[in-house]
Design an enzyme around this catalytic site. Structure first.
Site, mmCIF file in Angstrom:
data_model
loop_
_atom_site.group_PDB
_atom_site.id
_atom_site.type_symbol
_atom_site.label_atom_id
_atom_site.label_comp_id
_atom_site.label_asym_id
_atom_site.label_seq_id
_atom_site.Cartn_x
_atom_site.Cartn_y
_atom_site.Cartn_z
ATOM 1 N N LYS A 181 33.859 71.754 13.788
ATOM 2 C CA LYS A 181 34.634 72.575 14.717
ATOM 3 C C LYS A 181 34.021 73.970 14.766
ATOM 4 O O LYS A 181 33.911 74.641 13.751
ATOM 5 C CB LYS A 181 36.096 72.669 14.296
ATOM 6 C CG LYS A 181 36.922 73.453 15.310
ATOM 7 C CD LYS A 181 38.231 73.945 14.764
ATOM 8 C CE LYS A 181 38.825 74.959 15.725
ATOM 9 N NZ LYS A 181 39.998 75.649 15.151
ATOM 10 N N GLY A 242 47.910 81.226 15.382
ATOM 11 C CA GLY A 242 48.958 81.622 14.454
ATOM 12 C C GLY A 242 50.164 82.292 15.085
ATOM 13 O O GLY A 242 51.067 82.733 14.373
ATOM 14 N N ALA A 268 45.565 75.863 18.769
ATOM 15 C CA ALA A 268 46.190 77.170 18.502
ATOM 16 C C ALA A 268 47.388 77.424 19.404
ATOM 17 O O ALA A 268 47.387 77.084 20.589
ATOM 18 C CB ALA A 268 45.193 78.315 18.644
ATOM 19 N N GLY A 269 48.413 78.030 18.793
ATOM 20 C CA GLY A 269 49.578 78.490 19.534
ATOM 21 C C GLY A 269 50.828 77.653 19.384
ATOM 22 O O GLY A 269 51.917 78.097 19.715
ATOM 23 N N ASN A 290 47.934 74.345 12.472
ATOM 24 C CA ASN A 290 47.975 74.647 11.042
ATOM 25 C C ASN A 290 49.241 75.421 10.700
ATOM 26 O O ASN A 290 50.118 74.947 9.996
ATOM 27 C CB ASN A 290 46.730 75.429 10.637
ATOM 28 C CG ASN A 290 46.610 75.652 9.133
ATOM 29 O OD1 ASN A 290 45.594 76.149 8.656
ATOM 30 N ND2 ASN A 290 47.608 75.307 8.354
#
Length: 338
Positions: A181, A242, A268-269, A290
């Protein structure tokens, strides 16, 4: 007294007997050579040659391994998955459309439990220096088996193409992985990708045989350029990393999906399960997250919720949602009313 060499190892001064090899140093640090990668004076020292590379005075070495950063029983593989709704990236096929990160958990045990609850077959991992002061400290590989779960080394924290490429070269030496990635960030405040550096890194990595899955802005033109540069998947952000703001850019993500010939994953988000479902309803191939799991009050339970949300969103996309209407439309027939 035997002569000694002055070295710099992971930024710290260290001394070792003259004539020692890189392998001698690794063993002296009580590290497992099979779990680390070594860079000497800016060049990768292949694991097969560590016993042959003699150290010199003033050498600068970096010794890295995988840590949490950015599980079902199934293992991704070219022919191991029979599920008709599986997805494939760079010739590797997976059932789960949820990819999870391995950072921010209170410990590796909680991380492993969350991965198991999520059903994820891929986890992202960061490449960081080994703690040479405590070589016996637990490592991620002790809790999440890379023989069962696909590790996706990432370049979290890299702000230039050069740093990202260097990181992934070390990752390949440490674990042999070519599916990676790539993210090259523009600034620390927004963690938005620097697309010029990202494109540059993609081109170099593809030429070196890497299979880069690339974090990018929600721009269909940029996504197509990455694909043409050698990206095996494009990963537009749903919102800043995040942030937990959810999918802020549904129109452009849908345009990326419509124009791509490689897998598209929202990266993300995501903040909660409904965000994951929304992402999947746009037709993306998967979702990477995550913080949404790791910072939940109950990470394991949230991981399970995300698994179900991704599955529900995919089913809804395949089913085809109803058309929206301007006015109400009764679901019960009016004929035959009392």
């Amino acid at each position: 007294m035997a002569a000694e060499l002055n070295l710099t190892v992971n930024g710290e001064p260290r001394r070792i007997a003259a004539g020692s090899t890189v392998a001698d140093l690794v063993l002296a640090l009580e590290l497992n050579p099979a779990k680390v990668a070594v860079e000497r004076n800016g060049e990768i020292a292949p694991r097969s040659t560590l016993a042959e590379v003699v150290l010199g005075d003033g050498d600068v070495l970096e010794i890295v391994h995988f840590v949490g950063g950015g599980q079902g029983d199934a293992v991704g593989g070219e022919s191991s998955v029979q599920d008709q709704d599986s997805w494939t990236v760079a010739g590797r096929t997976f059932r789960s459309r949820l990819i999870v990160g391995t950072g921010k958990y209170k410990d590796f045990a909680q991380n492993a439990a969350a991965v198991a609850a999520s059903g994820a077959e891929i986890v992202t991992v960061a490449v960081r220096r080994v703690n040479v002061s405590d070589p016996k400290a637990p490592m991620l590989t002790d809790f999440i088996d890379p023989a069962r779960i696909t590790y996706l080394p990432n370049t979290a924290g890299c702000f230039t193409a050069e740093d990202a490429i260097r990181t992934l070269r070390l990752a390949r030496e440490a674990g042999g992985w070519d599916l990676v990635k790539l993210e090259v960030l523009g600034e620390a405040r927004t963690l938005y990708p620097d697309m010029r550096e990202t494109l540059k890194a993609t081109e170099v990595l593809a030429k070196e045989g890497f299979l880069p899955m690339v974090y990018c802005v929600d721009d269909p033109i940029a996504a197509k350029q990455l694909e043409e540069a050698g990206a095996v998947a494009v990963m537009p952000l749903g919102a800043p990393i995040g942030s937990g703001l959810g999918i802020q850019n549904r129109v452009t993500i849908r345009l990326i999906v419509e124009g791509a010939s490689v897998p598209v994953l929202v990266d993300a988000g995501v903040g909660t399960a409904s965000d994951a479902a929304v992402a999947m309803e746009l037709g993306v191939d998967g979702v990477l997250m995550n913080t949404a799991i790791a910072e939940a009050k109950d990470p394991v339970r949230m991981a399970r919720a995300m698994k179900l949300a991704v599955e529900a969103g995919r089913e809804a996309y395949l089913a085809g949602r109803m058309q929206t209407r301007k006015y109400a439309d009764p679901s019960s027939p009016l004929a035959g009313m009392i």
